[in-house]
Design a protein around this motif. Structure first.
Motif, PDB file in Angstrom:
ATOM      1  N   GLU A  23     -51.591 -13.605  -8.506  1.00  0.00           N
ATOM      2  CA  GLU A  23     -51.949 -13.828  -9.912  1.00  0.00           C
ATOM      3  C   GLU A  23     -51.303 -15.079 -10.490  1.00  0.00           C
ATOM      4  O   GLU A  23     -51.951 -15.832 -11.221  1.00  0.00           O
ATOM      5  N   GLU A  24     -50.050 -15.314 -10.181  1.00  0.00           N
ATOM      6  CA  GLU A  24     -49.354 -16.495 -10.717  1.00  0.00           C
ATOM      7  C   GLU A  24     -50.045 -17.781 -10.252  1.00  0.00           C
ATOM      8  O   GLU A  24     -50.298 -18.697 -11.039  1.00  0.00           O
ATOM      9  N   GLN A  25     -50.371 -17.854  -8.988  1.00  0.00           N
ATOM     10  CA  GLN A  25     -51.053 -19.015  -8.413  1.00  0.00           C
ATOM     11  C   GLN A  25     -52.433 -19.209  -9.041  1.00  0.00           C
ATOM     12  O   GLN A  25     -52.829 -20.336  -9.372  1.00  0.00           O
ATOM     13  N   VAL A  26     -53.172 -18.115  -9.205  1.00  0.00           N
ATOM     14  CA  VAL A  26     -54.525 -18.173  -9.772  1.00  0.00           C
ATOM     15  C   VAL A  26     -54.479 -18.686 -11.210  1.00  0.00           C
ATOM     16  O   VAL A  26     -55.263 -19.562 -11.591  1.00  0.00           O
ATOM     17  N   ARG A  27     -53.547 -18.173 -11.996  1.00  0.00           N
ATOM     18  CA  ARG A  27     -53.409 -18.635 -13.385  1.00  0.00           C
ATOM     19  C   ARG A  27     -53.025 -20.111 -13.436  1.00  0.00           C
ATOM     20  O   ARG A  27     -53.593 -20.891 -14.197  1.00  0.00           O
ATOM     21  N   VAL A  31     -55.213 -23.268 -15.037  1.00  0.00           N
ATOM     22  CA  VAL A  31     -54.673 -24.102 -16.116  1.00  0.00           C
ATOM     23  C   VAL A  31     -54.757 -25.573 -15.733  1.00  0.00           C
ATOM     24  O   VAL A  31     -55.232 -26.410 -16.504  1.00  0.00           O
ATOM     25  N   GLN A  32     -54.287 -25.909 -14.539  1.00  0.00           N
ATOM     26  CA  GLN A  32     -54.305 -27.304 -14.086  1.00  0.00           C
ATOM     27  C   GLN A  32     -55.724 -27.858 -13.981  1.00  0.00           C
ATOM     28  O   GLN A  32     -55.952 -29.043 -14.212  1.00  0.00           O
ATOM     29  N   ALA A  33     -56.682 -27.010 -13.646  1.00  0.00           N
ATOM     30  CA  ALA A  33     -58.073 -27.443 -13.510  1.00  0.00           C
ATOM     31  C   ALA A  33     -58.801 -27.483 -14.856  1.00  0.00           C
ATOM     32  O   ALA A  33     -59.944 -27.934 -14.926  1.00  0.00           O
ATOM     33  N   ILE A  55     -59.961 -12.641 -11.405  1.00  0.00           N
ATOM     34  CA  ILE A  55     -60.661 -13.282 -10.298  1.00  0.00           C
ATOM     35  C   ILE A  55     -60.218 -14.743 -10.191  1.00  0.00           C
ATOM     36  O   ILE A  55     -59.760 -15.345 -11.159  1.00  0.00           O
ATOM     37  N   VAL A  56     -60.385 -15.294  -9.012  1.00  0.00           N
ATOM     38  CA  VAL A  56     -59.996 -16.671  -8.736  1.00  0.00           C
ATOM     39  C   VAL A  56     -61.064 -17.607  -9.299  1.00  0.00           C
ATOM     40  O   VAL A  56     -62.264 -17.354  -9.174  1.00  0.00           O
ATOM     41  N   SER A  57     -60.624 -18.702  -9.908  1.00  0.00           N
ATOM     42  CA  SER A  57     -61.530 -19.717 -10.422  1.00  0.00           C
ATOM     43  C   SER A  57     -62.331 -20.343  -9.283  1.00  0.00           C
ATOM     44  O   SER A  57     -61.811 -20.583  -8.189  1.00  0.00           O
ATOM     45  N   GLY A  58     -63.590 -20.645  -9.547  1.00  0.00           N
ATOM     46  CA  GLY A  58     -64.416 -21.341  -8.561  1.00  0.00           C
ATOM     47  C   GLY A  58     -63.844 -22.701  -8.187  1.00  0.00           C
ATOM     48  O   GLY A  58     -64.015 -23.160  -7.054  1.00  0.00           O
ATOM     49  N   THR A  59     -63.161 -23.342  -9.126  1.00  0.00           N
ATOM     50  CA  THR A  59     -62.530 -24.631  -8.799  1.00  0.00           C
ATOM     51  C   THR A  59     -61.428 -24.446  -7.762  1.00  0.00           C
ATOM     52  O   THR A  59     -61.205 -25.325  -6.924  1.00  0.00           O
TER      53      THR A  59
END
Length: 144
Positions: A23-27, A31-33, A55-59
């Protein structure tokens, strides 16, 4: 595209890697994208959605899929991406363990010691379900 005998890259070549999201990585990636969709940030909103969890961002999925091509080919060649296309087929959850893989499906000569390489790949969940389908074309050459 026609296959070149004794080519830099051969049709049928496969390469893959595994990745585990959290979750931390996904958030952080979202944010960066610049992806402010709450399905990637807000557990309460995600819990009320059809996905029932973050869910994980498509980016994010796309960056990992495309990044594998650069990492793989740059070990032995100079490589640049020409074009890529992705199709999101199934959500990737924020705690998913996935397999990312590519296969070389065609090659053609583009110059001295250079090839255009067509690829078919994707990201698969732990059950082997295709989540993100991808196609791509890269140019590889011997000079780095």
């Amino acid at each position: 595209m026609t296959e070149i005998p004794h080519s830099l890259v051969m049709v049928g070549e496969k390469f893959s890697t595994r990745h585990t999201f959290n979750e931390e990585q996904v958030r952080a990636f979202a944010v960066q994208a610049g992806d402010t969709n709450p399905l990637h940030h807000d557990s309460a909103v995600a819990a009320k959605s059809r996905y029932k969890q973050l869910i994980v961002s498509g980016t994010h999925t796309t960056a990992l899929i495309l990044g594998l091509t650069a990492s793989h080919f740059s070990k032995n060649h100079s490589v640049i991406g020409i074009s890529f296309s992705v199709e999101f087929r199934k959500a990737v959850f924020a705690d998913a363990a996935v397999r990312i893989e590519w296969e070389v499906v065609a090659t053609s000569k583009t110059g001295n010691n250079a090839q255009r390489v067509k690829l078919l790949g994707g990201m698969y969940d732990a059950d082997g379900n295709l989540c993100v389908q991808a196609t791509g074309t890269v140019r590889v050459s011997l000079s780095i």
